[in-house]
Design an enzyme around this catalytic site. Sequence first.
Site, mmCIF file in Angstrom:
data_model
loop_
_atom_site.group_PDB
_atom_site.id
_atom_site.type_symbol
_atom_site.label_atom_id
_atom_site.label_comp_id
_atom_site.label_asym_id
_atom_site.label_seq_id
_atom_site.Cartn_x
_atom_site.Cartn_y
_atom_site.Cartn_z
ATOM 1 N N PHE A 215 -8.478 -1.185 4.699
ATOM 2 C CA PHE A 215 -7.488 -2.267 4.666
ATOM 3 C C PHE A 215 -6.170 -1.666 4.194
ATOM 4 O O PHE A 215 -6.068 -1.151 3.082
ATOM 5 C CB PHE A 215 -7.916 -3.401 3.722
ATOM 6 C CG PHE A 215 -6.993 -4.583 3.827
ATOM 7 C CD1 PHE A 215 -7.230 -5.597 4.739
ATOM 8 C CD2 PHE A 215 -5.847 -4.664 3.047
ATOM 9 C CE1 PHE A 215 -6.354 -6.673 4.866
ATOM 10 C CE2 PHE A 215 -4.967 -5.732 3.157
ATOM 11 C CZ PHE A 215 -5.227 -6.741 4.069
ATOM 12 N N ASP A 323 -3.502 5.619 0.169
ATOM 13 C CA ASP A 323 -3.109 4.230 -0.103
ATOM 14 C C ASP A 323 -3.727 3.823 -1.446
ATOM 15 O O ASP A 323 -4.900 3.484 -1.534
ATOM 16 C CB ASP A 323 -3.637 3.339 1.043
ATOM 17 C CG ASP A 323 -3.336 1.863 0.812
ATOM 18 O OD1 ASP A 323 -2.941 1.486 -0.308
ATOM 19 O OD2 ASP A 323 -3.519 1.073 1.764
ATOM 20 N N LYS A 354 0.746 -3.982 -5.966
ATOM 21 C CA LYS A 354 -0.150 -4.706 -6.881
ATOM 22 C C LYS A 354 0.202 -4.455 -8.353
ATOM 23 O O LYS A 354 1.247 -4.886 -8.815
ATOM 24 C CB LYS A 354 -1.606 -4.363 -6.560
ATOM 25 C CG LYS A 354 -2.029 -4.946 -5.186
ATOM 26 C CD LYS A 354 -3.521 -5.024 -5.071
ATOM 27 C CE LYS A 354 -3.987 -5.416 -3.677
ATOM 28 N NZ LYS A 354 -4.277 -6.805 -3.512
ATOM 29 N N THR A 378 16.835 -4.808 3.625
ATOM 30 C CA THR A 378 17.926 -5.347 2.800
ATOM 31 C C THR A 378 17.682 -5.106 1.311
ATOM 32 O O THR A 378 18.508 -4.516 0.616
ATOM 33 C CB THR A 378 18.085 -6.868 3.039
ATOM 34 O OG1 THR A 378 18.316 -7.082 4.416
ATOM 35 C CG2 THR A 378 19.252 -7.429 2.228
HETATM 36 C C1 LIG Z 1 -5.574 -0.781 -0.257
HETATM 37 C C2 LIG Z 1 -4.582 -1.829 0.151
HETATM 38 N N1 LIG Z 1 -3.529 -1.487 0.906
HETATM 39 C C3 LIG Z 1 -2.619 -2.380 1.292
HETATM 40 C C4 LIG Z 1 -2.724 -3.702 0.940
HETATM 41 C C5 LIG Z 1 -1.704 -4.689 1.395
HETATM 42 O O1 LIG Z 1 -0.944 -5.103 0.318
HETATM 43 P P1 LIG Z 1 -0.100 -6.463 0.445
HETATM 44 O O2 LIG Z 1 -1.079 -7.570 0.506
HETATM 45 O O3 LIG Z 1 0.732 -6.452 -0.795
HETATM 46 O O4 LIG Z 1 0.711 -6.328 1.671
HETATM 47 C C6 LIG Z 1 -3.812 -4.121 0.164
HETATM 48 C C7 LIG Z 1 -3.971 -5.531 -0.205
HETATM 49 O O5 LIG Z 1 -4.971 -5.997 -0.671
HETATM 50 C C8 LIG Z 1 -4.764 -3.162 -0.239
HETATM 51 O O6 LIG Z 1 -5.834 -3.491 -0.978
#
Ligand SMILES: Cc1ncc(COP(=O)(O)O)c(C=O)c1O
Length: 502
Positions: A215, A323, A354, A378
């Site tokens: 994700f 990530d 987060k 922006t």
């Molecule tokens: C590992 C990871 N990457 C990216 C995201 C996306 O973040 P956002 O919801 O702030 O766009 C999440 C969201 O849960 C995540 O757990």
Amino acid sequence: MLRRAAIKPALPTVVLKEFRGYASGYSTEHKEPSRPVVKTEIPGPKSKALFKEMDAIQQCGSVQLFTDFEKSAGNYIADADGNILLDTYTQISSLPLGYNHPKLLTAFQNDSDIRALVNRPALGVFPAVDWPSKLRDVLLSVAPEGLTQVMTMMCGACSNENAYKAAFIRYAINKRGGATTFTEEEMKSALENKPPGAPNLSIMSFKAPLLQGAFHGRTFGSLATTRSKAIHKLDFPSFDWPVAMFPHYRYPLEEFKCENEQEDKKCLAYVCELFEAWQQKSPIAGVVIEPIQSEGGDNHASPEFFQELQKICAANGAALILDEVQTGCGPTGKMWCHEHFNLPCPPDMVTFSKKMLTGGYYAKPLYKPPQAFRIFNTWMGDPSKLTMLDTVLKVIKTDKLLDLVQESGRVLKCGLHDLECEFPNIINSVRGRGTFLSFDVSSAALRDKIIATLKKNGVLGGTCGNAAIRLRPSLIFAPKHAEIYLDILRKTLQELNQGAKC
Ligand SMILES: Cc1ncc(COP(=O)(O)O)c(C=O)c1O
């Protein structure tokens, strides 16, 4: 001189007055109830009425309850109906210091911080005079080793999205032999979304066979690399990009060492195959991977897997993008989860959001675009979030919260292992680092029942993957909270076990 009184946020004095130290010796102070208090079904009547009001305006099928932020404190979330739950999900893992931390409530006390709150700049064009020092003193103070560049962003998805763009820019420069200028044909075709200006390049991400996979967010580029639930992707045009296999381990790890090592080898061999297979069609400019696949089910891979993956990326001239949106900022017991992996050299980029309160990514200098406006929007983030992050990082340090995460994590994991022995027909595969823990339930339906019963018994929990329950408490979750959680989980499992026998 600003008239501070006029804009000073109202402090919930009840909360502030009653803050006390942790019994365990950690100095972070929180006034919390000693146990959860459940007065109504959840959602209760007030939450249901608010749901109805909101549903008239937007799709809100994902809403679980309405939070009363005034009454929430520390590790406890209060809802509209006066229920107070031990929160092990913390606004989808995004509250570093729980609710109403006194240091955050007073973070905007001086004039320059309040100015940063009310004058939101276009950071890429008119940043405040103190912005370079804030970037250095706050964000770079916790940068992963070797990553000296940082870009701020708005959320996790756009942090990834822009890291991918930085990877493409670097890849294209390398392909041009280092040249940073463009041909007429490139400039013309870019505006028509066609090569060579808009080249066929790709980002590799990871699915997890039989489980849910990566994700990385829901914007178009990040969504193309998300491989968890179809509902996130259905009806949206997407990039045809390569998808590798994330290892699928058997637990307990000590028992299945050989099988899991074979799994690593198989998945790494497939990564190599993909690099070769996509060379003609759409060369792979970057590989994005979560240190722990979180939404996908808390799927783990070994340090050796990540070390080898890094080597493969380097050999193929692709950026390794970690990530750390969910794993970053301490929940695994280290500031960055990849610090557990002993990588021989830094990853190329690390994205965050987060618990870091601002989105963004760290990068090696090589990934700094040679022209302006290529990684841009922006706001490019929000300086007031750095004011809060500054406070969060100071509290993490002074209150030794990474030690607390490790200590609470040990209590939790040990208790979860006991429970999987006690209820082997219900839960299994306890795993994780720090308090970033999870376990599987024998079916998705039973998992959902456990989550609902936990709530009724006073614990707000999170789910992930096919049938997993994940713990995502804030960094101030102490061993005493772990004990309460385990106690309520045991009671919940007993209730369900008895229900099944009747
Ligand atoms: C590992 C990871 N990457 C990216 C995201 C996306 O973040 P956002 O919801 O702030 O766009 C999440 C969201 O849960 C995540 O757990």
